[in-house]
Every structure is written in structure tokens, then in C-alpha cells.
Design a protein around this motif. Sequence first.
Motif, PDB file in Angstrom:
ATOM      1  N   SER A   1       0.841  -1.193   0.000  1.00  0.00           N
ATOM      2  CA  SER A   1       0.000   0.000   0.000  1.00  0.00           C
ATOM      3  C   SER A   1       0.879   1.248   0.000  1.00  0.00           C
ATOM      4  CB  SER A   1      -0.907   0.003   1.238  1.00  0.00           C
ATOM      5  OG  SER A   1      -0.127  -0.110   2.432  1.00  0.00           O
ATOM      6  N   THR A   2       0.263   2.396  -0.266  1.00  0.00           N
ATOM      7  CA  THR A   2       1.023   3.644  -0.286  1.00  0.00           C
ATOM      8  C   THR A   2       1.210   4.241   1.103  1.00  0.00           C
ATOM      9  OG1 THR A   2      -1.015   4.869  -0.750  1.00  0.00           O
ATOM     10  CG2 THR A   2       0.370   4.270  -2.641  1.00  0.00           C
ATOM     11  N   ARG A   3       0.385   3.848   2.049  1.00  0.00           N
ATOM     12  CA  ARG A   3       0.511   4.309   3.434  1.00  0.00           C
ATOM     13  C   ARG A   3       0.534   3.083   4.341  1.00  0.00           C
ATOM     14  NH1 ARG A   3      -0.832   9.755   3.710  1.00  0.00           N
ATOM     15  NH2 ARG A   3       0.428   9.775   5.615  1.00  0.00           N
ATOM     16  N   PRO A   4       1.129   3.192   5.521  1.00  0.00           N
ATOM     17  CA  PRO A   4       1.302   2.008   6.375  1.00  0.00           C
ATOM     18  C   PRO A   4      -0.015   1.457   6.903  1.00  0.00           C
ATOM     19  CG  PRO A   4       1.929   4.011   7.552  1.00  0.00           C
ATOM     20  CD  PRO A   4       1.723   4.402   6.120  1.00  0.00           C
ATOM     21  N   GLN A   5      -0.068   0.123   6.980  1.00  0.00           N
ATOM     22  CA  GLN A   5      -1.207  -0.587   7.545  1.00  0.00           C
ATOM     23  C   GLN A   5      -0.676  -1.558   8.602  1.00  0.00           C
ATOM     24  OE1 GLN A   5      -3.005  -2.508   4.158  1.00  0.00           O
ATOM     25  NE2 GLN A   5      -3.765  -0.589   3.293  1.00  0.00           N
ATOM     26  N   PRO A   6      -1.246  -1.574   9.799  1.00  0.00           N
ATOM     27  CA  PRO A   6      -0.710  -2.433  10.866  1.00  0.00           C
ATOM     28  C   PRO A   6      -0.869  -3.914  10.536  1.00  0.00           C
ATOM     29  CG  PRO A   6      -2.792  -1.389  11.516  1.00  0.00           C
ATOM     30  CD  PRO A   6      -2.396  -0.767  10.222  1.00  0.00           C
TER      31      PRO A   6
ATOM     32  N   ALA B   1       3.540  14.290  -5.620  1.00  0.00           N
ATOM     33  CA  ALA B   1       4.057  14.007  -6.959  1.00  0.00           C
ATOM     34  C   ALA B   1       5.298  13.129  -6.931  1.00  0.00           C
ATOM     35  CB  ALA B   1       4.369  15.322  -7.672  1.00  0.00           C
ATOM     36  N   MET B   2       6.020  13.104  -5.813  1.00  0.00           N
ATOM     37  CA  MET B   2       7.237  12.302  -5.724  1.00  0.00           C
ATOM     38  C   MET B   2       6.979  10.889  -5.195  1.00  0.00           C
ATOM     39  SD  MET B   2       9.682  13.970  -7.014  1.00  0.00           S
ATOM     40  CE  MET B   2      11.065  12.999  -6.414  1.00  0.00           C
ATOM     41  N   ALA B   3       5.740  10.569  -4.848  1.00  0.00           N
ATOM     42  CA  ALA B   3       5.424   9.251  -4.299  1.00  0.00           C
ATOM     43  C   ALA B   3       5.841   8.093  -5.211  1.00  0.00           C
ATOM     44  CB  ALA B   3       3.935   9.164  -3.970  1.00  0.00           C
ATOM     45  N   PRO B   4       5.718   8.204  -6.550  1.00  0.00           N
ATOM     46  CA  PRO B   4       6.137   7.075  -7.403  1.00  0.00           C
ATOM     47  C   PRO B   4       7.617   6.737  -7.285  1.00  0.00           C
ATOM     48  CG  PRO B   4       4.736   8.605  -8.628  1.00  0.00           C
ATOM     49  CD  PRO B   4       5.085   9.280  -7.340  1.00  0.00           C
ATOM     50  N   ALA B   5       8.400   7.635  -6.711  1.00  0.00           N
ATOM     51  CA  ALA B   5       9.831   7.366  -6.554  1.00  0.00           C
ATOM     52  C   ALA B   5      10.127   6.484  -5.354  1.00  0.00           C
ATOM     53  CB  ALA B   5      10.601   8.682  -6.417  1.00  0.00           C
ATOM     54  N   GLY B   6       9.156   6.322  -4.405  1.00  0.00           N
ATOM     55  CA  GLY B   6       9.519   5.506  -3.266  1.00  0.00           C
ATOM     56  C   GLY B   6       8.537   5.399  -2.121  1.00  0.00           C
ATOM     57  N   GLN B   7       7.241   5.490  -2.370  1.00  0.00           N
ATOM     58  CA  GLN B   7       6.314   5.553  -1.235  1.00  0.00           C
ATOM     59  C   GLN B   7       5.711   4.219  -0.808  1.00  0.00           C
ATOM     60  OE1 GLN B   7       3.946   9.087  -0.858  1.00  0.00           O
ATOM     61  NE2 GLN B   7       2.233   7.952   0.013  1.00  0.00           N
ATOM     62  N   LEU B   8       5.780   3.177  -1.600  1.00  0.00           N
ATOM     63  CA  LEU B   8       5.083   1.941  -1.246  1.00  0.00           C
ATOM     64  C   LEU B   8       5.616   1.302   0.039  1.00  0.00           C
ATOM     65  CD1 LEU B   8       4.549   0.080  -4.653  1.00  0.00           C
ATOM     66  CD2 LEU B   8       2.878   1.398  -3.319  1.00  0.00           C
ATOM     67  N   TRP B   9       4.696   0.691   0.772  1.00  0.00           N
ATOM     68  CA  TRP B   9       4.994  -0.174   1.913  1.00  0.00           C
ATOM     69  C   TRP B   9       4.657  -1.599   1.488  1.00  0.00           C
ATOM     70  CZ3 TRP B   9       5.956   1.530   7.188  1.00  0.00           C
ATOM     71  CH2 TRP B   9       6.025   2.917   7.334  1.00  0.00           C
ATOM     72  N   THR B  10       5.410  -2.589   1.982  1.00  0.00           N
ATOM     73  CA  THR B  10       5.119  -3.966   1.612  1.00  0.00           C
ATOM     74  C   THR B  10       5.630  -4.913   2.686  1.00  0.00           C
ATOM     75  OG1 THR B  10       5.186  -5.526  -0.253  1.00  0.00           O
ATOM     76  CG2 THR B  10       7.249  -4.410   0.303  1.00  0.00           C
ATOM     77  N   THR B  11       5.389  -6.194   2.497  1.00  0.00           N
ATOM     78  CA  THR B  11       5.794  -7.244   3.424  1.00  0.00           C
ATOM     79  C   THR B  11       6.687  -8.247   2.707  1.00  0.00           C
ATOM     80  OG1 THR B  11       3.949  -8.717   2.877  1.00  0.00           O
ATOM     81  CG2 THR B  11       3.551  -7.031   4.565  1.00  0.00           C
ATOM     82  N   LEU B  12       7.339  -9.123   3.473  1.00  0.00           N
ATOM     83  CA  LEU B  12       8.136 -10.177   2.860  1.00  0.00           C
ATOM     84  C   LEU B  12       7.288 -11.076   1.965  1.00  0.00           C
ATOM     85  CD1 LEU B  12      10.516 -11.440   5.691  1.00  0.00           C
ATOM     86  CD2 LEU B  12      11.182 -10.390   3.531  1.00  0.00           C
ATOM     87  N   THR B  13       6.096 -11.403   2.422  1.00  0.00           N
ATOM     88  CA  THR B  13       5.231 -12.279   1.636  1.00  0.00           C
ATOM     89  C   THR B  13       4.891 -11.645   0.296  1.00  0.00           C
ATOM     90  OG1 THR B  13       4.280 -13.282   3.616  1.00  0.00           O
ATOM     91  CG2 THR B  13       3.007 -13.469   1.584  1.00  0.00           C
ATOM     92  N   ASP B  14       4.511 -10.364   0.322  1.00  0.00           N
ATOM     93  CA  ASP B  14       4.177  -9.683  -0.929  1.00  0.00           C
ATOM     94  C   ASP B  14       5.413  -9.476  -1.792  1.00  0.00           C
ATOM     95  OD1 ASP B  14       1.527  -9.589  -0.282  1.00  0.00           O
ATOM     96  OD2 ASP B  14       1.326  -7.403  -0.425  1.00  0.00           O
ATOM     97  N   LEU B  15       6.534  -9.137  -1.168  1.00  0.00           N
ATOM     98  CA  LEU B  15       7.748  -8.912  -1.946  1.00  0.00           C
ATOM     99  C   LEU B  15       8.204 -10.204  -2.618  1.00  0.00           C
ATOM    100  CD1 LEU B  15       9.531  -6.477  -2.564  1.00  0.00           C
ATOM    101  CD2 LEU B  15      11.015  -7.160  -0.683  1.00  0.00           C
TER     102      LEU B  15
END
Length: 306
Positions: free
Chosen positions: A187-192, A217-231
Motif C-alpha cells: 500500500s502507499t501508506r502504512p497498515q498495521p 508528486a514524488m510518491a512514485p519514486a519511493g512511497q510503497l509499503w510492503t511485506t516479505l510475503t508480498d515482496l
Amino acid sequence: MIEERTRRLLDARLTKDQAEQRLPSVAAGLIRDTELVWSAGRGRVGGAQPDADTQYRAGSITKTFVAVAVLRLRDAGRLSLSDPISDYLDVGSAGPMTIGQLLSHSSGLRAETAGPWWERTPGSSVDDVVASSLGADAARFRPGRRHHYSNVGYGLLGALIAALHGRPWHEVIASDLLAPLGMSRTSTRPQPPHAIGYAVHPHADVLLAEPEHDAGAMAPAGQLWTTLTDLARWGRFLAGDADGLLAAATLTEMREPIVIAELPGQSWAAGYGLGLQLWNVGGTRYYGHTGSMPGFVAILQITDGP
């Protein structure tokens, strides 16, 4: 599956790295034959040890999603990599730079926006970035001359995705990539449960929480949050298990070196393709991407070959 001895060695290595690098928390995983065969976490996140479902900031690994979304548009005939970005957006002096150059960091465009560090300040609009950062001095090198990493360039590519789809870049990625691949914890913002980024004092056991915000506007450069499972799912995708979302030939094209970093008389050690970092370590090739945001470091590295 992996041998128990290998699992113990990986666990020990992670414990050693967490202690020596003074990491408040860390999570790591290993994929073999498309399966996440080992994962572990150390430290504390919200009072518990992190695991494969704990979110961390992906940082610039976000760029790999943006690149795939752009290449899907190319494969659909919506654009060409040789098109100047000004064919689609009014972006000031960056206009003559091509989409392919922006994807491969060979456009020569400035690395960061002018003014305060965008990673630590609330985001602004594309128009604001153009007005503040894309004047006559925005080009650092002649387009196509050399590798020059540009977060600004990927901000423009996110705007390109939005312009051609008629909706925000992150909505396109969520519907066209994350949902089909079952990446429900990206997601673009953190989720617990999610980690908090900290600045670690160099001489004392003091942690200072880093800011978290929408980078605009700079979010596409590095804003995503993810997990090991998703990665792990995303790693399988980039390795060829694309589930019909991207042609195999396009995945191959992504990891072909377009620009390289080299020293005279030595083999190249690092390079960049279409949205992917490339490494040559003793003749073994890898691809993927690193990522960093305040308080976070991430890496996705895939062996290129058996």
C-alpha cells in the motif's frame, strides 16, 4: 524447502546483522523455485517480533512497479519508449527527455527536487515540482550520456501513468498489478502491523521516529509499503512468473543493461535496465532494486540464471 543447517545459518546471520548494524527491527526472506522457503524477523514492532506479514517501507523498489505499469502501456501501443515525455505532459525543461531515458536513469535529469528534502516533507503537486525543480538547470548531463539516478524522473513517470489512465498512479498499480498477484499487504501508506522508521543515534541507544507522509508528486519514486510475503510474490513476477500481466520478452528487456557503472580495465559491477538495478558480482548477474526512506532500507535481489 531448505536444509535445517541452512535455516540455522540464515537465522544466525540475521541475528548478527541486526545486532551489528543496530537495527530496531529487520525482516528477511529467501525464495527458491518461486517459493518463500525461509523468512525471519528480529527486533520489535509494536511489541512483537516482525514476521513475513509485517509492513516495511519499500522505498525505491516502488520504481519497479512504476516501470512495469509504463511498459504495460508501451506493450498496449499507448506510447513508445522513444517518445519525449512532453508528448504527454507539460514538464518544463524535462520535456525533451524520453520515456525510456527516464525509466533507465539515463536522461541526465536532476536527482532530487529543489528545496527541502522531499522524503521528509509533505508532498506537493506535479505542477509545483515543475515550477520549483524543472527550470533551465534541471539537466545535469546530456540525455543518454551516462547513468544519473533521478527520483524526479520517476515522479514524472507516475504522472504519465495517471495521465494515460485517467486516475492516480497508485490506483493503477493496485488494480492492474497488486490485486491480480494477491499482494494485499502492499500500500502507499502504512497498515498495521507495520514498522516505524527511526533515526538511530550513533553513540547512544536513542531512537527518534522519522516522519511519514504522502509524498505527493514524488510518491512514485519511493512511497510503497510492503511485506516479505508480498515482496516474494513480486520477485516471482519479475523472475518470469508474470501470470499473463507482462510479456516474457518485456521482462527480459527490463533486465538488459542500458547504462552501466564501470572502472577502466575492470568488469562492470552495477548498471540499470528499464526500472531494474543490475549487479555483476564475480561474473554472477543479479537484478532487482534497493530502496531507502528515512528510517528504512530494503533490497530485492534476484539471481539472473540458474
